[in-house]
Design an enzyme around this catalytic site. Structure first.
Site, PDB file in Angstrom:
ATOM      1  N   GLU A  27      -2.119  25.494  72.275  1.00 41.62           N
ATOM      2  CA  GLU A  27      -3.072  25.010  73.271  1.00 41.62           C
ATOM      3  C   GLU A  27      -4.491  25.428  72.918  1.00 41.62           C
ATOM      4  O   GLU A  27      -4.749  26.614  72.677  1.00 41.62           O
ATOM      5  CB  GLU A  27      -2.727  25.574  74.658  1.00 41.62           C
ATOM      6  CG  GLU A  27      -1.362  25.159  75.170  1.00 41.62           C
ATOM      7  CD  GLU A  27      -1.027  25.808  76.504  1.00 41.62           C
ATOM      8  OE1 GLU A  27      -0.346  25.150  77.308  1.00 41.62           O
ATOM      9  OE2 GLU A  27      -1.435  26.958  76.745  1.00 41.62           O
ATOM     10  N   CYS A  28      -5.401  24.486  72.901  1.00 40.98           N
ATOM     11  CA  CYS A  28      -6.827  24.727  72.734  1.00 40.98           C
ATOM     12  C   CYS A  28      -7.111  25.579  71.492  1.00 40.98           C
ATOM     13  O   CYS A  28      -7.080  25.075  70.374  1.00 40.98           O
ATOM     14  CB  CYS A  28      -7.427  25.325  74.000  1.00 40.98           C
ATOM     15  SG  CYS A  28      -9.217  25.094  74.124  1.00 40.98           S
ATOM     16  N   GLY A  29      -7.371  26.875  71.649  1.00 42.48           N
ATOM     17  CA  GLY A  29      -7.627  27.707  70.488  1.00 42.48           C
ATOM     18  C   GLY A  29      -6.483  27.692  69.498  1.00 42.48           C
ATOM     19  O   GLY A  29      -6.694  27.736  68.278  1.00 42.48           O
TER      20      GLY A  29
ATOM     21  N   GLY B 233      -2.690  20.555  71.277  1.00 38.61           N
ATOM     22  CA  GLY B 233      -3.780  19.809  71.880  1.00 38.61           C
ATOM     23  C   GLY B 233      -4.704  20.732  72.650  1.00 38.61           C
ATOM     24  O   GLY B 233      -4.456  21.938  72.768  1.00 38.61           O
TER      25      GLY B 233
END
Length: 473
Positions: free
Chosen positions: A343-345, A445
């Site tokens: 997720e993200c990072g 994502g």
């Protein structure tokens, strides 16, 4: 007083602001620190999806802070997660988000601090920025009282006053016109303000570098705030008629457990996880193995799955890029089918490279083709509803979950022919788009998912982990 506090019934208090910048985080942290100084167990909560303020809360209270978001996972789940986390605390302090009535919908309370206060039957301490005003402060408070008469604004805190005399004027005006007590104040002092919140600040919070600020806030509030009155007001929750405690729904004992090892990246670069996400994985039988890519720790050999949460790998891109053995251990396992959520990072880390704002590029794991480029302005911020696309084992096609996006980077695929399959469709204020990357059993994502919005994510993920281990046996 301390013994009376510990023996008293359930206490809770929402600390709300008239708007962003009113000072509710500063006031919240000061109150938490002062109450903990009295020997109380204080359970912190944050309205909305934010990760940074809960990091402050934990540093002050010594307990993990929890997010409460009525849009992200619904009213019943809000009450369940609140009751579960605060059961052994003397007092729950719930910090609001934005302005008191600001949420998902400008025409209703959905997703707002006001809605959380109503769901929990909690009294509200309204923080008002009183800079450059006197009687007008009463008009502001009156407006907040009248917009939704169901909410219980039990008291007001006058922030950023110019002097003790200024505070007395504001207090007299509000108490006369609004019929609620003004219980304390802070002067306009830059030294006692919480630094502007940004991702790079989190490690300094966790290292205890802001401990002096928290102590100073507690000392000042003890001098300028009627703490006995605040504790008395927190007991109004019982008078407001709290709804009965909900039966466990999110945390109901599962019919089946999955005894698999799930590796979780956790260090200064990757540490944004909702506590409930990790606890749900454990409830369903997962053994969580934390490891640090930043410290050069490779993926644990017994891992049946991998979770790489958010954070800010861009702050450590050079160090991460130098950990080639770590990257190879992750790349090899994911290519072999390791069920992975990034997720993200975590998503940024799994791309080919991260380019910083100075134009320097650092190699990452390379599982997702392309690179992410950092920019100085915010790239995305907001709540998201995520719907699975074909091949997504966490969210089968058409099934939805909720979460949020917050990042300064932009993903750039190498070219149209090398675009990875998208993992899901996201819907936010600006419409719907396909997003994320899907490869084998990798789902990556920008969206941070809260598993309470769709608890089925957990057994589906762990079942895939079990299948992966069977394939590798």
């Amino acid at each position: 007083m301390d013994q009376e506090c510990a023996a008293a019934g359930r206490r809770c208090l929402v600390i709300a602001g008239t708007g962003s910048g009113a000072g509710k985080t500063t006031v919240t942290l000061g109150i938490m620190a002062a109450l903990r100084g009295k020997g109380l167990k204080v359970q912190g909560f944050k309205c909305g999806p934010d990760y940074i303020d809960p990091t402050y809360h934990k540093a002050v209270t010594g307990r993990p802070s929890r997010n409460l978001d009525s849009w992200m996972f619904g009213a019943e789940a809000v009450r369940e997660l609140y009751e579960r986390a605060s059961a052994d605390a003397d007092l729950a302090v719930i910090e609001g988000v934005m302005g008191f009535y600001d949420g998902k919908d400008p025409k209703s309370n959905v997703g707002s601090t006001a809605e959380i206060s109503l769901l929990l039957g909690s009294p509200v301490l309204l923080v008002v920025n009183c800079q450059s005003m006197a009687r007008s402060a009463a008009a502001i408070v009156k407006g907040f009282q009248l917009l939704d008469p169901r909410v219980r604004i039990a008291a007001v805190f006058a922030n950023k006053v110019g002097s003790a005399g200024h505070y007395r004027i504001v207090k007299e005006a509000i108490e006369q016109e609004c019929g609620v007590p003004v219980i304390g104040y802070l002067l306009r002092e830059e030294a006692l303000s919480v630094p502007e919140r940004h991702l790079g600040l989190v490690p300094s919070i966790e290292r205890g570098e802001l401990g002096g600020l928290f102590d100073a806030l507690a000392e000042r509030l003890q001098q300028t705030t009627d703490m006995d009155k605040l504790l008395e007001l927190s007991e109004l929750a019982d008078e407001l008629g709290l709804p009965p405690s909900p039966a466990n729904r999110i945390f109901a004992e599962p019919a089946r457990k999955y005894p698999v090892t799930l590796a979780v990246a956790r260090d200064a670069a990757f540490h944004f996880y909702y506590e409930e996400n990790l606890e749900l994985l454990e409830l369903y039988g997962a053994r969580l193995r934390f490891f640090s890519p930043l410290a050069g720790e490779p993926l644990p050999e017994d891992a049946g799955g991998l979770y790489i949460g958010g954070g800010f790998p861009e702050e450590f891109a050079e160090r991460l890029g130098a950990q080639t053995a770590v990257a190879e251990s992750i790349r090899r396992a994911v290519e072999q089918g390791l069920p992975t959520l990034a997720e993200c990072g975590g998503f940024m880390y799994l791309t080919g490279s991260i380019r910083d704002t100075d134009g320097r590029s650092f190699p990452m794991v390379g599982l997702v083709p392309g690179q992410v480029t950092m920019q100085r302005r915010l790239a995305a911020l907001g709540l998201r509803e995520v719907t699975g696309l074909p091949g997504n084992f966490l969210l089968p096609e058409g099934e939805a979950a909720r979460g949020h996006e917050f990042h300064y980077s932009v993903y750039e695929p190498p070219d149209e022919t090398a675009l990875p399959a998208h993992a899901y469709e996201t819907k936010g204020m600006r419409g719907t788009k396909t997003e994320g990357a899907l490869r084998n059993r990798l789902i990556a994502g920008y969206t941070h998912l809260h598993f309470a919005s769709n608890p089925g994510i957990v057994p589906r993920w762990l079942a895939e982990c079990e299948a992966y281990k069977a394939e590798r046996a």
